[in-house]
Structures are given as structure tokens and as C-alpha cells.
Design an enzyme around this catalytic site. Structure first.
Site, PDB file in Angstrom:
ATOM      1  N   SER A 104     -10.489   6.941  24.312  1.00 48.39           N
ATOM      2  CA  SER A 104     -11.072   7.079  22.980  1.00 48.39           C
ATOM      3  C   SER A 104     -12.010   5.906  22.683  1.00 48.39           C
ATOM      4  O   SER A 104     -12.918   5.630  23.456  1.00 48.39           O
ATOM      5  CB  SER A 104      -9.950   7.203  21.948  1.00 48.39           C
ATOM      6  OG  SER A 104     -10.450   7.628  20.703  1.00 48.39           O
TER       7      SER A 104
ATOM      8  N   ASP B 251     -10.623  14.114  22.699  1.00 46.24           N
ATOM      9  CA  ASP B 251     -10.265  12.698  22.760  1.00 46.24           C
ATOM     10  C   ASP B 251      -9.229  12.389  23.847  1.00 46.24           C
ATOM     11  O   ASP B 251      -8.198  13.049  23.953  1.00 46.24           O
ATOM     12  CB  ASP B 251      -9.708  12.285  21.398  1.00 46.24           C
ATOM     13  CG  ASP B 251      -9.626  10.793  21.228  1.00 46.24           C
ATOM     14  OD1 ASP B 251      -8.693  10.197  21.779  1.00 46.24           O
ATOM     15  OD2 ASP B 251     -10.496  10.232  20.545  1.00 46.24           O
TER      16      ASP B 251
END
Length: 772
Positions: A79, A320
């Protein structure tokens, strides 16, 4: 003066808008690496903060007689951590600057820049009824009056109100816009002033970022009954390396900018905030920019092999990376294999956690003891709990690896006298040990190997079969990799084919590997294919010369000459482990390896040429041995010739693990709670981005400036501690040196950033008072 490398493997967590804080930390890591390179090369530093880092290295050299170099050679991120890790990797590998990124973070990481134009409120009257929701949300985040500087309150109120009144039930942030920002950042880095790479030639940089495949892809699992089942796998790791990769002008290349943008956009596609990433989105942005993507199809086949094989790479939906792997230790540990080591190594895993112990997203302001509500339970089960799982399993795996290495050292030390005597008995007269030549090394090595084999008895049978299994596995992985990209049988088919071939050659029969030693066929197979044995032997010698130098048994110059000879001998063996060593004929042979296994193995053996390489290694080592004083030369020769004894003893223990970098791994953390030199209280006392469920820094330039500055300061605080902790046992710096270095470094950072950070004057005043 002793030489040591402090090698940092960074593991960067997610953190949503705390990405700005992490940029400050990774930028400080970059400054330290630049200062270390300048110190080693004898160059001047470019900034005052780098000068302070260099002073620390000079102090260590003067006080502890230790020349220390700091390298960042492994980066794994998820992320926001993956995004920052990609930029840092590009700066290290290419020698580019991170400075342009700071202004991009401050100016572009704003809700008004990130929001999709189609998601904006149509006018100031749109959803006026939703405005109270914004204020209620803000009040649950400790309130604007308490958390925002007076000068920024109007900005945050306006942006928060507009954000809440925008499009609902669809991602508010623009995917293509985010991709464009990433490409702009990479272009800005490339356009800035460049210097030399921050890693020495021959030292690879490995970068891994985690991604979540939303729809998943099928993976086969072998069972007893039924024999095979299919399971859906959602975890992906995108891996990059500059090992053997160069541009046409000879510069190091970790990946094409389009591939880095692919990874950055995918790993940071926070669910609900950004739409899922797809290849088509990147294709469209590149087309608008007129930017080519050479090697696109090959990259997709490597990054998304299952999807590409099914013709679905373009339609894969990636989200993500922190959803399932927010702490990507595993790929970082895997990258430890096959790393060159010319001197003593202090390996650290440094993980960056911007908000430890706290959930990134909270749906309730109640205490942890309260029962979770309906939506809180669903969200926690689907996303929050997997994202926040502790790293205990990862740390225990690292600790277990370190313990195995320590046990290996204890065993080899304990059996050394007996091994040396056995070697001397095997080679008879030791008069010529003072004068090694390539021919003598070959003859001595054969005699010592025979003595080790005969003396091991039944232990040799188990050792021989373990070696055989390891060679089969290494060849299967190599051929499977060389056969790609594109459709190919699974790895298990290669393993089965090679194992069947070995059985056909009689290497599984009782007499092939027994208490009486190895058969001629087994010896020939190992000579042609056992690459890892050669690497282990040279690594073993590197550990031995390192130990002798640390004990003061050999002069530094002689030890360095021996190390260089070992490295020169080792490098060609290591090169044969990398896919880029092999040409098209070898790859063509790999593609038919399942059907024509013998021919494929012959092709690999011919390309490797291990027998010829052994002759070159003997010549290099004979020259290196003669640089040592007679007593130490004899010790090193006995270690070299006695390696089969040691290998029989420790290979079953280590299973070929931990034999590259030959020191235990230590783990350090960089987090607000750990950096207390200026202000205690952790994230709550220093960071603004933790507000609004970790989206806070997207709503205010002042928030971003605050978090970026604290990122640099916290990074500086912890990095000085980490560097200082490499001092040898019993050696310390002069009293007050560390505190003084930190104070000077903090002041240098404030001076460098004061002109750039114009929205937080009160913070500079407070920090000046606290630093003193």
C-alpha cells in the site's frame, strides 16, 4: 581497520495518508545511504544533514576502528509503504533524487487533486443536507478545534464538507489521475540531478510490493485424496531486481517506469477510496502521454502468469496490497538468498510502521471492550483484522533462521581440530601447504573429499540423498523459470521429470549414495550440476577469514586480498543462478525439459561449465592464499580442503538456508512510538494524518507538512540508533556523542525544510524549543 556493511532490508507498512509521513522516513534513509556512499568514496556531502551522518560514520571509524558502509538492498512494501518503497528503490538503483517528490506529495496528495472530477459536488448547494455529517465525522475524530492549527481550520472545513457532499457509493478518488501522478513523480525524479547509484557494482537491489487480486486466480494443490484440487489465490507479489539489468548506456535498471507505475498504482489502491486497478487504465494513461511501454507483454506474463496464460491479464482487478499482506516480511526474507558478501555483514530488517498498535480505520469511537456493531463486525472481519495481524510469525521465522546459523557456527568450531587432523592425514606430507598451486589444490581436494566420504559412514548416505534432492529442486526451479514467460507445465511436473531421470540413471539405488561413498555416476552428476555446493564452500571460507580478522589473527590487508580472491571466484557461480545468464538455446531446452529431461539437463550443464569454472576458481584461490602469512595460509587451506567434512555435518541442519549472508539477522522498527529524542507520546502527539480514519493528511497542506517533517525527524532519530548499534561488543562512542549527533541532525533538518514548509511556522518554533 575492520570493514563492515550494515545492510538494511526495509519492510514498509501501509498507512493511507500517512504515506506522507513515510515519505519523510524513506527520504531520511536515502540521505543516510548517500552520506555512506560519500564517506566510502571520499566525496563531499551535498546537504548538512548528510554531513552529520558522515560525521557519525567517521566517529565510528575513529573510536571503534571500524569502517562502516550502510546499504539498502532489499525493499518490500504494501500500500502506502509499497508506493514509497518503489520511489526509494528507483533513487537507490539509478542514483536519482527524491527531492522532487517532496513537493509533489505536499501539493498533489490533496483531496482536491485526488478526487475524481465526476465525483465532485456539482455546486456549493449540492447535498447541503450532508454538511452536518462532515461535522459529526470531524467531531468523532477528536474535533477540528483540537487537532488542526488555527490557520488550517477553514481549509479543512471546506474540503471536508465538499468531500462528504460529493459522489457516494463509488470510489471518490480517480484511478487514472493517481496513475498520472505516479508517472509524473517518476519523471520528476528522472529529470532531477542524478548521482552514482547508492549500491556498489555487483550488489543487487531487490524490490517487492504486495497486491491483492480481487477475483483471484486458480492454484493447484496436491492432496492424497483427491490427487489434485483447485484453490483460489488472491495474494500477489510483484518482484523487481536490478541484478544483471542495465540500460543501453550501461546504467542500472530495476524496471521500466511503466512497470513501476503498475506496481505503485496496484499496491496503493485502497478499497473504496480508489477504483480497482487494471492494465487498461495504465494503457490509457500511457497513450495519452505518448509514453511507450517496451516489454509490456513479457512483464504481464511475469507479473500475472495465471491471468496471462488464460488471456485475462488485461481484465484482472487489482486492489490494495495491505488487504492480505500489510507486513511483507516473507518476500524480503526470500531475497536474502544469493547475495554477494565481501566483508562482515550486519543484516537488519527495518520495518516502518506509521501507527503501531492502532487500526487504520475505525467505525466506532467506543473502547475495545465494547461489543462491535453490525457494520464494524463485517468490516473488521473482511478487511481490518487481516490488515492488522501481528508480525510474530515473521519474527519467529527470522529468529529461527538466526538460531540455525548460530548452531552451525558452534558445530563447525567444535569439530575444527578433528577436521584439520583428518585433512592432514588424508593429504600425507604437508610440506607443500605453504605453496599452493591450482594443480595441488585439485589433488588435495580430491583426497580430502574421499576421506570425508569414507569417514562419514552411514551419515554420508543421508547427506548424499539430501544433496541430490536439493540439486533436483534447484534444477527444477531454474528450468521452470527459464521456460517462461508463457504457458508451461507447473513446477511440480519439472520436479517429477528430473526425479524420474535421476532414478533412471541409478542414482536412487542403494549403492549410489551409501556408507561406502558415492558411485561414479553420482560423482559425475554432482560435478556437473551441484552449483550450491561450490557456493557454500566459498561462503564458508569467507566466514573463516572474517572470523580470523575479527580475532586479530590476520592483517587487514591480507584478509582483504583473500576476500577479493574469494569474491572473484564466487561471482561466476552466483551469476549461474540468475535467469539472465542463460541464452536462448538454454531456454529452448527448458521448454522441453518435461519431455526430454536428459537433453535439457545436458544443455544447462554445458552452459554452466562448472568443471571449467572450478579450474578458474582454483587459480584465483591459489593466488589469494599466497597473500596470507604462512600460519594463516595453512588455516585457510585446511578450511578449504576440510569443507566436505563441515558440509556433511551442517547441511542437514541448515537445509541450505542461511549460507549466503552468514550472520544472524536483527530486526529494528521505525515508528513514532520509538523516536522519543524530541517528543514522547507517539503518533497521537506528533502526527496529523491519523485523523479522519488515517485520511487526515489528504485534507490539509499543513497536515502534510507536519507529517513529512516528523517523518524526517523520527527517521533520523531511529537511524542514528540503528547505525550506532553496529559497534563491536565492548566498543562505544565518546560520552554524549549520540545525543549530540541527533541534536545536530535535527537542527540541520529544520534548516533544510524551513523554506519549503510554509504552513507550519508554529511547529518549527515548538521544535526549536524542544530540540534546544
Amino acid at each position: 581497520m575492520r570493514e563492515k556493511e550494515l545492510r538494511l532490508a526495509l519492510v514498509c507498512y501501509g498507512g493511507i495518508s500517512l504515506a506522507v509521513y513515510m515519505h519523510g522516513i524513506t527520504k531520511e534513509v536515502w540521505h543516510l545511504a548517500r552520506a555512506s556512499r560519500a564517506f566510502t568514496a571520499g566525496d563531499d556531502c551535498e546537504t548538512e544533514s548528510e554531513t552529520v551522518y558522515r560525521r557519525l560514520l567517521e566517529e565510528i571509524a575513529g573510536e571503534a576502528d571500524l569502517h562502516l558502509r550502510v546499504l539498502v538492498d532489499i525493499i518490500a512494501g504494501a500500500s502506502a509503504g509499497g508506493l514509497n518503497g518503489i520511489f526509494l528503490a528507483q533513487a537507490i538503483s539509478r542514483g536519482q533524487t527524491l527531492d522532487p517528490l517532496t513537493m509533489l506529495w505536499l501539493e498533489k496528495a490533496d483531496v482536491e487533486q485526488l478526487v475524481d472530477p465526476q465525483a465532485r459536488a456539482g455546486s456549493r448547494f449540492s447535498k447541503m443536507w450532508a454538511t452536518p455529517i462532515a461535522w459529526a465525522w470531524a467531531s468523532r475524530q477528536s474535533g477540528l478545534e483540537e487537532t488542526v492549527e488555527p490557520a488550517a481550520r477553514a481549509e479543512v472545513r471546506t474540503k471536508l464538507g465538499a468531500f462528504v457532499r460529493g459522489r457516494w457509493f463509488e470510489p471518490p478518488f480517480a484511478g487514472a489521475g493517481f496513475t498520472t501522478l505516479i508517472l509524473d513523480a517518476l519523471d520528476a525524479m528522472a529529470a532531477g540531478p542524478a548521482g552514482p547509484p547508492l549500491l556498489p557494482e555487483g550488489q543487487p537491489l531487490d524490490l517487492m510490493v504486495t497486491v491483492t487480486d480481487f477475483h483471484g486466480h486458480p492454484e493447484r494443490l496436491r492432496l492424497h485424496s483427491p490427487g489434485e484440487v483447485m484453490e483460489t489465490e488472491h495474494r500477489l507479489t510483484l518482484s523487481f531486481t536490478d541484478r544483471g539489468h542495465h540500460r543501453e548506456d550501461g546504467a542500472r535498471l530495476i524496471a521500466d517506469p511503466a512497470e513501476l507505475a503498475f506496481a505503485a498504482r496496484a499496491t496503493a489502491s485502497f478499497p473504496g477510496a480508489f477504483p480497482p486497478f487494471s492494465v487498461g487504465e495504465l494503457d490509457g494513461v500511457l497513450a495519452e502521454r505518448g509514453q511507450p511501454w517496451p516489454g509490456r507483454d513479457a512483464f504481464l506474463a511475469r507479473a500475472l502468469p495465471r491471468q496471462a496464460a488464460a488471456g485475462q491479464a488485461e481484465t484482472a482487478a487489482l486492489i490494495d496490497g495491505s488487504v492480505l499482506a500489510n507486513a511483507p516480511f516473507r518476500p524480503a526474507v526470500a531475497a536474502l538468498r544469493n547475495r554477494p558478501a565481501r566483508r562482515e555483514i550486519d543484516r537488519r530488517f527495518v520495518y516502518i510502521d506509521p501507527h503501531p498498535g492502532q487500526k487504520s480505520v475505525r467505525l466506532s469511537g467506543k473502547g475495545e471492550a465494547a461489543l462491535p456493531g453490525f457494520f464494524q463486525t463485517i468490516f473488521g472481519a473482511m478487511s481490518d483484522i487481516p490488515r492488522e495481524q501481528p508480525i510474530r510469525d515473521n519474527l519467529e521465522a527470522i529468529d529461527a533462521r538466526s538460531q540455525r546459523i548460530e548452531r552451525m557456527r558452534a558445530i563447525t568450531d567444535a569439530i575444527r581440530p578433528e577436521v584439520e587432523k583428518a585433512v592432514e592425514d588424508a593429504i600425507g606430507s604437508t610440506f607443500f601447504l605453504d605453496s599452493p598451486t591450482p594443480a595441488r589444490l585439485v589433488a588435495w581436494r580430491a583426497k580430502a573429499h574421499e576421506r570425508a566420504t569414507k569417514g562419514a559412514g552411514y551419515a554420508y548416505a543421508s547427506y548424499g540423498h539430501l544433496k541430490l534432492t536439493a540439486v533436483i529442486e534447484e534444477l527444477a526451479i531454474l528450468l521452470h523459470s527459464l521456460a517462461g514467460p508463457g504457458p508451461r507445465p507447473p513446477l511440480g511436473r519439472y520436479r517429477e521429470a528430473i526425479s524420474a531421470y535421476v532414478t533412471e540413471q541409478g542414482l536412487r539405488e542403494v549403492h549410489a549414495l551409501s556408507a561406502n561413498g558415492a558411485s561414479d555416476a553420482a560423482v559425475l552428476f554432482f560435478r556437473r550440476h551441484d552449483l550450491r555446493f561450490r557456493i557454500r564452500r566459498l561462503r564458508f571460507l569467507a566466514r573463516r577469514i572474517e572470523a580470523m580478522e575479527q580475532a586479530g589473527e590476520v592483517p587487514r590487508e591480507a584478509a582483504q586480498t583473500m576476500r577479493e580472491g574469494l569474491f572473484d571466484a564466487l561471482t561466476p557461480y552466483l551469476a549461474r543462478q540468475a535467469d539472465d545468464f542463460y541464452d536462448e538455446p538454454a531456454r529452448a531446452a527448458a521448454r522441453i525439459a518435461v519431455e526430454q529431461t536428459g537433453a535439457a539437463l545436458d544443455g544447462v550443464a554445458d552452459k554452466r561449465g562448472l568443471a571449467q569454472l572450478d579450474n578458474l576458481a582454483d587459480a584465483r584461490l591459489a593466488s589469494a592464499f599466497t597473500a596470507l602469512p604462512k600460519t594463516e595460509r595453512r588455516q585457510m587451506l585446511l578450511a578449504y580442503l576440510g569443507f566436505p567434512f563441515y558440509d556433511i555435518a551442517v547441511l542437514p541442519l541448515l537445509q541450505d538456508d542461511g549460507l549466503d549472508e552468514f550472520d544472524p539477522v536483527k530486526v529494528d522498527r521505525i515508528a513514532p512510538e520509538d523516536a522519543r529524542a524530541i517528543r514522547s507520546g507517539g503518533a497521537e502527539a506528533t502526527l496529523k494524518g491519523i485523523q479522519f480514519n488515517s485520511f487526515g493528511a489528504f485534507f490539509s497542506r499543513a497536515y502534510r507538512e507536519n507529517d513529512y517533517l516528523w517523518g524526517r525527524l523520527h527517521g533520523a532519530d531511529r537511524l542514528i540508533d540503528i547505525v550506532a548499534s553496529t559497534l563491536p561488543a565492548g566498543r562505544t562512542l565518546r560520552p554524549g556523542a549520540i545525543a549530540g549527533m541527533k541534536r545536530d541532525l535535527f537542527r540541520a533538518i529544520l534548516a533544510e525544510e524551513r523554506g519549503r514548509l510554509e504552513h507550519v511556522p508554529e511547529l518549527f518554533e515548538a521544535l526549536a524549543r524542544e530540540i534546544g
